[in-house]
Structures are given as structure tokens and as C-alpha cells.
Enzyme design. Structure first.
Site, PDB file in Angstrom:
ATOM      1  N   GLU A  60       0.875  -1.371  -0.202  1.00  0.00           N
ATOM      2  CA  GLU A  60       0.000  -0.084   0.311  1.00  0.00           C
ATOM      3  C   GLU A  60       0.927   1.404  -0.081  1.00  0.00           C
ATOM      4  O   GLU A  60       0.327   2.212  -0.689  1.00  0.00           O
ATOM      5  CB  GLU A  60      -0.633   0.279   1.032  1.00  0.00           C
ATOM      6  N   HIS A 129     -11.376  -4.712   9.982  1.00  0.00           N
ATOM      7  CA  HIS A 129     -11.910  -3.973   8.074  1.00  0.00           C
ATOM      8  C   HIS A 129     -13.178  -3.346   7.989  1.00  0.00           C
ATOM      9  O   HIS A 129     -13.764  -3.748   7.314  1.00  0.00           O
ATOM     10  CB  HIS A 129     -12.657  -5.621   7.856  1.00  0.00           C
TER      11      HIS A 129
HETATM   12  C1  LIG Z   1      -2.380  -4.451   4.204  1.00  0.00           C
HETATM   13  C2  LIG Z   1      -3.428  -4.956   3.612  1.00  0.00           C
HETATM   14  N1  LIG Z   1      -3.868  -5.119   1.897  1.00  0.00           N
HETATM   15  C3  LIG Z   1      -4.075  -5.653   1.547  1.00  0.00           C
HETATM   16  C4  LIG Z   1      -5.317  -6.894   2.260  1.00  0.00           C
HETATM   17  C5  LIG Z   1      -6.374  -7.910   1.549  1.00  0.00           C
HETATM   18  N2  LIG Z   1      -6.134  -9.367   1.638  1.00  0.00           N
HETATM   19  C6  LIG Z   1      -6.479  -9.715   2.439  1.00  0.00           C
HETATM   20  S1  LIG Z   1      -5.761 -11.679   2.088  1.00  0.00           S
HETATM   21  C7  LIG Z   1      -5.147 -10.957   0.853  1.00  0.00           C
HETATM   22  C8  LIG Z   1      -3.452 -12.113   0.166  1.00  0.00           C
HETATM   23  C9  LIG Z   1      -2.747 -12.563   0.776  1.00  0.00           C
HETATM   24  O1  LIG Z   1      -1.790 -12.923  -0.015  1.00  0.00           O
HETATM   25  P1  LIG Z   1      -0.769 -14.237   0.603  1.00  0.00           P
HETATM   26  O2  LIG Z   1      -0.056 -12.768   1.886  1.00  0.00           O
HETATM   27  O3  LIG Z   1      -0.073 -14.717   0.043  1.00  0.00           O
HETATM   28  O4  LIG Z   1      -1.970 -15.115   2.171  1.00  0.00           O
HETATM   29  P2  LIG Z   1      -2.426 -15.801   1.632  1.00  0.00           P
HETATM   30  O5  LIG Z   1      -3.935 -15.007   1.536  1.00  0.00           O
HETATM   31  O6  LIG Z   1      -2.130 -16.519  -0.008  1.00  0.00           O
HETATM   32  O7  LIG Z   1      -2.513 -17.034   2.485  1.00  0.00           O
HETATM   33  C10 LIG Z   1      -5.348  -9.542   0.698  1.00  0.00           C
HETATM   34  C11 LIG Z   1      -4.993  -9.065  -0.450  1.00  0.00           C
HETATM   35  C12 LIG Z   1      -5.396  -7.128   3.914  1.00  0.00           C
HETATM   36  N3  LIG Z   1      -6.055  -7.824   4.626  1.00  0.00           N
HETATM   37  N4  LIG Z   1      -4.243  -5.875   4.068  1.00  0.00           N
END
Ligand SMILES: Cc1ncc(C[n+]2csc(CCOP(=O)(O)OP(=O)(O)O)c2C)c(N)n1
Lengths: 323, 330
Positions: A60, A129
Site C-alpha cells: 500500500e 475491516h
Molecule cells: C494491508 C492489507 N492489504 C490487503 C489486504 C487484503 N488481503 C487479505 S489477504 C490478501 C492476500 C494475501 O496473500 P498472501 O500473503 O500470499 O497470503 P494467503 O492469503 O495466500 O495465505 C489480501 C490482498 C489486507 N488484509 N491487508
């Protein structure tokens, strides 16, 4: 006019502005092929290509800062931050950089960019959230903050935000995304800094915003049955604030209730209350009351109990009327 | 980046205990999450949940090396890590159901389950937010002269947050007793890894911060455990942090109910043929370490335990009025 969903109205605004101005670019996480976490950018990649619709990593600070630099180079970036709760992740770029660029550099550079982010509760999404953080941003000189309550305003405010020469934070409400309403087709601009009188009345003014506009209108119906005639002002823009609209209404009603979903303490209700007290204490027939959330993070399971609602607004208005 | 030592599984087995525990732990996580998907679809859980089905070998392989004194920090996809670390099932389930006797009093739900007792410093709804906190946890235990270790789980997507880079640098600089476990399931929400980073292996990034980066097959619980043992040995010896990348695959959508329009079902089906639990069961049977019946008995006992926990959660009272005001300040 066509009946359109709030999220679709946002999408329409983006399509239209990208068509109008080739410098408008979309930046954010999953905004490309997936069309955004809530569907706001759906179809843009197909329509405008990946030069103008930029999917980003989960970074971000980088993407919001990038928008600033791109704006300094003449682009009109529209960044999507997936939840307003993630704005704190990139707070330095927003508060110390974006908001101050014009001022610090004597107007040599500007930051004509838009950050869209859904705030608010209603989906049991829990403490990280569901927040309503508008007061933080309204407190920062240099930023503009708008919060549409209706699909038409979602479209018209976003289009104006994209054309604005200053940075605008568009705080959408995720619980309103599925709501629908009449939206003018094609060119439709809602001026930033102009409130909307959503219902005229003579006894009490309710100043409200975002999802609480719906609760306020519902409360107004209930109160009408008791013979209380309520005027409902939908702020639409938090900063700049349409002071005149508030003053004119209170001039007429002499009573004011402010209703917002954010935590009541230190919220924008406090600002409006202070402003009206400073300017028109002689006009008031009763103390100004605020309706807002308790001083707690948004709870997961007790969200409904926690959130202010129409019944709370009715009680506040009754209190003001019985003063 | 150092190459992982191939564990030469068969050579390691005969004297190795804990294999049945590994099986039990992985299967428990899988069955809990399968049940969660079911009750979620039935509308019994508010909000949203993220499951780690298919990735159980990471949670189990890592947590099987830890003691209750060690601390983990996890993510939105944290059910597996939390249970493998030893959290009781009932307060876990009651939290996900949002009940008064949930571990966090129903304030938080699936995305923020925590257990001080089990050494679970909390799941997290902010991607990348756990890493800086894990630094402090490791600093705190070292400061007090405790020999416990902190482990932080995060996804491949999270490794693009500034917090990842800031934390790795600081942990290496201060030699913190910390293990960074990147659970690389190939996806961040609706995007495949190649859409958001140039490199295949996140472990390579460790080199830039002055710590070992180790890539292991995250679908092989013994390889994960082996990688974790080495990382822990370093941390406990005062040699500082390790970045352990466990390569696996996200079998289900980002969140329960995700229509997954962004990836072909065939690819998912293909990936699911690598099943950490089925493979491990095959291994146990082939090595004569367990019989089919024995494994089925474990399965049956787990289902009873899980049904009981669900029944407990469903029968648990809702949080009392105004409960959310109680936990804001001391
Ligand atoms: C700071 C932030 N940005 C975006 C999100 C939205 N979001 C939640 S999970 C996710 C994907 C995360 O991917 P990864 O770190 O690879 O973990 P996975 O879900 O694959 O376990 C996103 C973009 C968030 N929760 N927090």
C-alpha cells in the site's frame, strides 16, 4: 436515469473518466482481471488495457506513493485501497506527502489523485475491516474527503474527484455496494463541497453522511408519524464541509442532531457541533446531540448492537424536541 | 541462499518419534477446516473465513518443533497454525462462532483468533502486520534471557509489504531468535505469484538481509520439519533468524465462497493431486509404521472431537450486551 447499484455506479464513473481523459490510470491490488475485491474496476482492463489498469503487489505505501509521483508527472491516478482499514498502512504517503505536496512546494507541484477505499461495518468483518476513519483524514489540511451515500452520488462525486486538482479520498461504504438507486446515464457531476438536502423539514435538522443517511431517512419517517418534521442533510463531502447548508437548515429548525457511524468521540459530529455553537448559539433551542458508535473497536459478533441505527436517531431527535 | 539438506526421509524415520503426531495434527487441521466450510455455507458463522486446506504440512511441520513457551504470529489464514501450535479446539471454535466464551470473547472471529496459553500471538487481518510484532516478541524473550523462539507465518503476497523488508533487516541485524516462515501457496487473493513478483523463490530475499533463506517442499511435512529444526537450532543457539519458505498450494478460494473465476478448475484439480496428508499416510503405511485401520481410527476420533467442539460453540451463549466495551482498556 437508470436503476443502478452503487458499485456499478462507481464502475461507470471510472469507465467514463478513463474514456474522457487518457491520463486517468487505475492502480491497486487485484484491480485488473479480477475487477477489484468488490467489482469496482470490473471491465476496465479489457476496455483500456494494462498500460492504464495496473495490478500491484500488496504494497500500500508503494502504490499510494506511486500515485503521487505519477500525479506530479501529469497523470490522474485513481488508487483502490481494498479496505479503508488499510489506509493506516500507507498513512505517511497520504498525510505527510500527498496532502502537503502543493503547499510545501509552493504550488509548483500538485497531487491530483484519487484514493478510493471502502469503509464502514455491516458485514461482520471484525475490528480490522470495518472502521469509519473519515475524521482522521478530514483533519488533514490538503486532503479532500467525500463519502457518497447513494449510487448517483457515488458516480457524480467520483467523477468530480478525478477532475479535481487536489487529492481526494473517496470513502465508499462496503455495506452500500449492493444498494441501488437512480443514476443519471452519462455525464453527471456532483460538486465536491456541496451537501444535499435529502428531506426538507422544519422542526429538527439531522446532519448525516454515508450509510447513516439511510438510517436518518428511516428515522425521519418514524418521527413524521409523531408529527415531528425532520430535515435530513447528507453531507456528501466531509472536507471541504458545506457549512452554509448546515447553517441555513439550523437557521430554520433551531435544533440539530448529527448522526455518523464512526466512533462518536472526536468524530466529525464534534466538529460540526462546535462550528454551529460558535456561529449560531443564539438560534439554538436545544443542545446539539450526536449519534455515533461507542468508544470501542468494531466488534465481530456484536456488530449490530454496536452500530448506531435509526432507533438511536429517533431517540436523539425526541430528546432535542422535548428539551 | 543455502540449499536445504535433503532429509532423506527413510533414513531418518526408524529412530524418529512423533510421526503419528504429525499425522494427527495435519488431519485435525484438515477436518476442522472442512467442517468450518460446511458450517459457514450453512450460514452459522458470521463474517468471512479463509481456510488453509492443502497446506497443513506447513503448519504441522513448523509447529511440531515448538514448545508451548515458543510463540507464533499468524495471518488471516491462521486456523492451521493456531491449532497445530496447540490451541484448544473449543475456545477456538467458540470464537469463530462469535460466542462469549470464545478465546477473544467473540470480539474478533476467525481472522483474529489468539491464545496466550498456547503461544499464539494472534491471527491478523492486515497483510504483513505480524512481522514487526514478531520482532518485538523475539526481542522480548531474548531480553529476559528466555531461550524460547518466535515464529511468524506470512504469505507470499505479504513478502511485498515494507514490513517484511524492514523486519528481516532488523532481525538479522540484532540476531533475533526468530524464524520467518513464508507459506508460499502461489496465490495472493485473486492473483498468481508471477503477477506480483519477478522471482520464484522468496527465500532468495534472505540473502539481501544477511540471513539464511531456505526453500522446502511445503507439501512434505518431514521436509518442513527438517527445515524448521535447522532454523530453530540456529535461533536457539543465538545465531539469529532464518527465512524458511515452504512451497505449497492454496486448494480453495481466497475466502470461503470465493467463486475463483481467476483460475481454471483444472489447475486446482491438478494441484490437489499433491495431498500432504494422503502422501504422508501412504508413506506411513509403506514404511510399516501404521496400518490403514489405525489411521482411520485417528480420523474417526478426530471427527468426534470436532463435532463436540462445534456443538459446544453452537450451544455457547452470545456475548453479553456491551461486552465489546470491556476489553478496550485495562
Ligand atoms: C494491508 C492489507 N492489504 C490487503 C489486504 C487484503 N488481503 C487479505 S489477504 C490478501 C492476500 C494475501 O496473500 P498472501 O500473503 O500470499 O497470503 P494467503 O492469503 O495466500 O495465505 C489480501 C490482498 C489486507 N488484509 N491487508
Amino acid at each position: 436515469m437508470t436503476e443502478t447499484r452503487y458499485i456499478k455506479a462507481i464502475n461507470e464513473a471510472l469507465h467514463e473518466e478513463m474514456t474522457r481523459d487518457e491520463n486517468v490510470v487505475i492502480i491497486g491490488e487485484d484491480v485488473g482481471a479480477p475487477g477489484g475485491a468488490f467489482g469496482g474496476t470490473r471491465g476496465l482492463l479489457q476496455a483500456f488495457g494494462d498500460k492504464r489498469v495496473k495490478d500491484t503487489p500488496i504494497s500500500e505505501s508503494a502504490i499510494v506513493g506511486l500515485a503521487l509521483g505519477a500525479a506530479m508527472k501529469g497523470l490522474r491516478p485513481v488508487v483502490e485501497v481494498m479496505f479503508a482499514d488499510f489506509l493506516p498502512v500507507c498513512m505517511d504517503q497520504i498525510v505527510n506527502q500527498i496532502a502537503k505536496t502543493r503547499f510545501m512546494f509552493g504550488g509548483q507541484f500538485a497531487a491530483p489523485l484519487v484514493i478510493r477505499a471502502p469503509g464502514g461495518a455491516g458485514l461482520n468483518a471484525g475490528p480490522q475491516h470495518s472502521q469509519s476513519l473519515e475524521a482522521w483524514f478530514a483533519h488533514i489540511p490538503g486532503l479532500k474527503v467525500v463519502m457518497p451515500a447513494t449510487p448517483a452520488d457515488a458516480k457524480g462525486l467520483l467523477k468530480s474527484a478525478i477532475r479535481d486538482n487536489d487529492p481526494v479520498l473517496v470513502l465508499e461504504h462496503k455495506a452500500l455496494y449492493a444498494s441501488s438507486g437512480d443514476v443519471p446515464a452519462g455525464e453527471y457531476l456532483v460538486p465536491i463541497g456541496k451537501a444535499d438536502v435529502r428531506r426538507t423539514g422544519k422542526h429538527v435538522t439531522i446532519v448525516t453522511l454515508s450509510r447513516m443517511v439511510l438510517d436518518s431517512l428511516e428515522a425521519a419517517e418514524t418521527l413524521a408519524a409523531q408529527g415531528i418534521d425532520v430535515e435530513v442533510i447528507d453531507l456528501r463531502s466531509i472536507s471541504p464541509l458545506d457549512r452554509q447548508a448546515i447553517f441555513s437548515s439550523v437557521e430554520k429548525t433551531s435544533r440539530l442532531v448529527i448522526a455518523h457511524e464512526a466512533v462518536k468521540s472526536f468524530g466529525i459530529g464534534a466538529e460540526i457541533s462546535a462550528m454551529v455553537s460558535e456561529e449560531m448559539i443564539d438560534v439554538l433551542d436545544a443542545p446539539i446531540l450526536r449519534v455515533g458508535a461507542p468508544f470501542s473497536p468494531v466488534p465481530f459478533s456484536q456488530e449490530r448492537e454496536y452500530l448506531p441505527n435509526a432507533a438511536d436517531i429517533v431517540r436523539a431527535v425526541e430528546k432535542v424536541m422535548n428539551y | 541462499m543455502t540449499k536445504p539438506k535433503d532429509p532423506a526421509i527413510s533414513a531418518a524415520i526408524p529412530n524418529d518419534d512423533g510421526l503419528m503426531d504429525l499425522h494427527h495434527s495435519m488431519l485435525r487441521v484438515r477436518l476442522v477446516e472442512e467442517k468450518l466450510l460446511q458450517v459457514f455455507a450453512d450460514g452459522k458463522i458470521p463474517g468471512f473465513i479463509h481456510v488453509s486446506i492443502g497446506q497443513e504440512a506447513v503448519a504441522t511441520g513448523v509447529c511440531s518443533c515448538l514448545t508451548p513457551a515458543d510463540t507464533i504470529f499468524t495471518t488471516h489464514r491462521g486456523h492451521g497454525h493456531t491449532l497445530a501450535k496447540g490451541m484448544e479446539l473449543k475456545p477456538f471454535m467458540a470464537e469463530i462462532f462469535g460466542r462469549a466464551n470464545g478465546a477473544c470473547h467473540g470480539n474478533s472471529g476467525s481472522m483474529h483468533v489468539a491464545s496466550a496459553e498456547a503461544g499464539v500471538g494472534g491471527a491478523n487481518g492486515i497483510v504483513g502486520a505480524g512481522l514487526p510484532i514478531s520482532l518485538g516478541s523475539a526481542f522480548g524473550t531474548a531480553f529476559k534471557g528466555e531461550d524460547s523462539v518466535t515464529v511468524v507465518f506470512f504469505g507470499d503476497g505479504a513478502s511485498n509489504q515494507g514490513t517484511f523488508h524492514e523486519s528481516l533487516n532488523l532481525a538479522a541485524l540484532w540476531n533475533l531468535p526468530l524464524v520467518f516462515v513464508c507459506e508460499n501457496n502461489g496465490w495472493a487473493q485473486f492473483s498468481a505469484q508471477k503477477a506480483y513478483m519477478k522471482i520464484d523463490s522468496i527465500a532468495r530475499r534472505a540473502d539481501g538481509y544477511g540471513m539464511p533463506g531456505v526453500l522446502v517442499d511445503g507439501d512434505d511435512v518431514l521436509k518442513v520439519r527438517d527445515g524448521m529444526r535447522q532454523a530453530l537450532a540456529r535461533a536457539r543457539a543465538g545465531d539469529g533468524p532464518t527465512l524458511l519458505e515452504c512451497k505449497t498450494y492454496r486448494w480453495f478460494g481466497h475466502y470461503a465462497g470465493d467463486p475463483q473465476k481467476y483460475r481454471p478448475a483444472a489447475n486446482v484439480e491438478q494441484a490437489r493431486t499433491v495431498d500432504c496428508i494422503a502422501n504422508f499416510e501412504k508413506f506411513l503405511i509403506e514404511q510399516g509404521l501404521a496400518g490403514r485401520q489405525q489411521l482411520d481410527d485417528v480420523d474417526a476420533r478426530l471427527r468426534v472431537e470436532i463435532d463436540e467442539a462445534i456443538a459446544y460453540a453452537e450451544a455457547s451463549p452470545a456475548a453479553p450486551k456491551g461486552q465489546y466495551l470491556n476489553d478496550v482498556y485495562a
